[in-house]
Design a protein around this motif. Sequence first.
Motif, mmCIF file in Angstrom:
data_model
loop_
_atom_site.group_PDB
_atom_site.id
_atom_site.type_symbol
_atom_site.label_atom_id
_atom_site.label_comp_id
_atom_site.label_asym_id
_atom_site.label_seq_id
_atom_site.Cartn_x
_atom_site.Cartn_y
_atom_site.Cartn_z
ATOM 1 N N ARG A 130 0.820 -1.219 0.000
ATOM 2 C CA ARG A 130 0.000 0.000 0.000
ATOM 3 C C ARG A 130 0.849 1.262 0.000
ATOM 4 O O ARG A 130 0.390 2.335 -0.369
ATOM 5 C CB ARG A 130 -0.931 0.006 1.227
ATOM 6 C CG ARG A 130 -0.204 0.001 2.554
ATOM 7 C CD ARG A 130 -1.168 -0.226 3.694
ATOM 8 N NE ARG A 130 -0.465 -0.402 4.962
ATOM 9 C CZ ARG A 130 -1.030 -0.892 6.071
ATOM 10 N NH1 ARG A 130 -2.302 -1.237 6.036
ATOM 11 N NH2 ARG A 130 -0.340 -1.022 7.165
ATOM 12 N N SER A 156 -3.374 -1.526 -2.047
ATOM 13 C CA SER A 156 -3.741 -2.192 -0.798
ATOM 14 C C SER A 156 -4.332 -3.560 -1.118
ATOM 15 O O SER A 156 -5.256 -3.678 -1.939
ATOM 16 C CB SER A 156 -4.761 -1.362 -0.023
ATOM 17 O OG SER A 156 -4.186 -0.152 0.418
ATOM 18 N N THR A 185 -6.854 -6.325 -5.084
ATOM 19 C CA THR A 185 -6.390 -5.075 -4.497
ATOM 20 C C THR A 185 -7.283 -3.925 -4.944
ATOM 21 O O THR A 185 -8.131 -4.083 -5.830
ATOM 22 C CB THR A 185 -4.935 -4.757 -4.909
ATOM 23 O OG1 THR A 185 -4.929 -4.208 -6.234
ATOM 24 C CG2 THR A 185 -4.058 -5.992 -4.872
#
Length: 386
Positions: free
Chosen positions: A36, A77, A90
């Motif tokens: 991230r 992320s 993600t």
Amino acid sequence: MSKTVAVLGAGVGGLTVAGRLRERLPDDDRILLIDRSFDGTLGLSLLWIMRGWRAAEDVRVRPTAAALPGVEMIEASVRLIEPERRVVRTDAGDFHCDAMVIALGADLAPSLTPGLAEAIEAGSAEQFYTAEGASSLHGKLRDLREGRLVVLIAALPFKCPAAPFEAAFLAADLLREEGVGDRVRVDTITPDPLPMPVAGPAVGRALVGMLDRYGIGFLAQRAVEKVDGDARELIFKDGSREGFDLLAVVPPHRPPAAVAGMGGGGWISVDSRTLATGIDGVWALGDATLLSLPNGKPLPKAAVFAEGAADVIASGVARHLGYVAPEPWFTGYGSCYIELGGHQAAKGEGNFLEPPAPQVTLYEPSARFHQEKADQEADWLKRWNV
């Protein structure tokens, strides 16, 4: 056809294994490193931030493409992992791979201890597992002129078994430097029977002796139930209570939500010698894992073991993809430094996978071990801040 390997997480373990994989695999194979944020802090330096020997900016890790040539760095992320399908979902899209390495670390969860998050917010408590927390605690220690500092382990497991005791030593060192060492009592409180129990009772007793020599109290087998930040009081599960003027806490840790269901208690169970998860083509290392030792205790969550596991996993991945590579074999060797203040450190070193129990030697404090830790810090910063 070229293959794709996804490495999830860019801490010490993820960065190291991505580099090792690039060395082992053909240039045509893709290595995806997903995190991230590629802007972090060296964990081994956090207590030096607390002590005032480092500023957060001094120990930032910002790897670039130049630090990891041939590795595709994807800022995203991780929301969900489908390990059987080797799919990573993600917020930047889905990624499919032929092999996956999970190195997502552990999350801090102060809210799991009732009242702890509120006490941190109100300023009567602070944690030292982030650069921001360590910096804030440094300021609070400098403002403390009298009373009682408690270093509390709120729950098990947690990263770096030596950290809470190092925090007590270094906090006491700072308080002495501030001229209030004789007016502030420092105590450590843990749910364990001894410090660093995974290293064995001899090491634990030796550390208790060191704490005593430095005038630091040790309260064992005390499991906290609640933190009352307003009253500055700890309430324990046995009904006992302890007051504090400032609380320095190891907050509860929990596995990342993306790995839920992959192992015991949410932590990812891995083979002790190969770091394989039991799911074909999927490995894990670092703080998100549960690696059981011959004595039944878990391998400590420490960067030194994640770094040592990286080469093992690189071999396993290469063999899985059909390439010639050494047979993976994790030795369980590791070492850690216990800072005592005054630029002195003790060192614990040994083989944690030696049956029937870890064979760990604790060396007496010296300036040499403090320098060794500084050299390791410098090496990691130079390696990745390119």
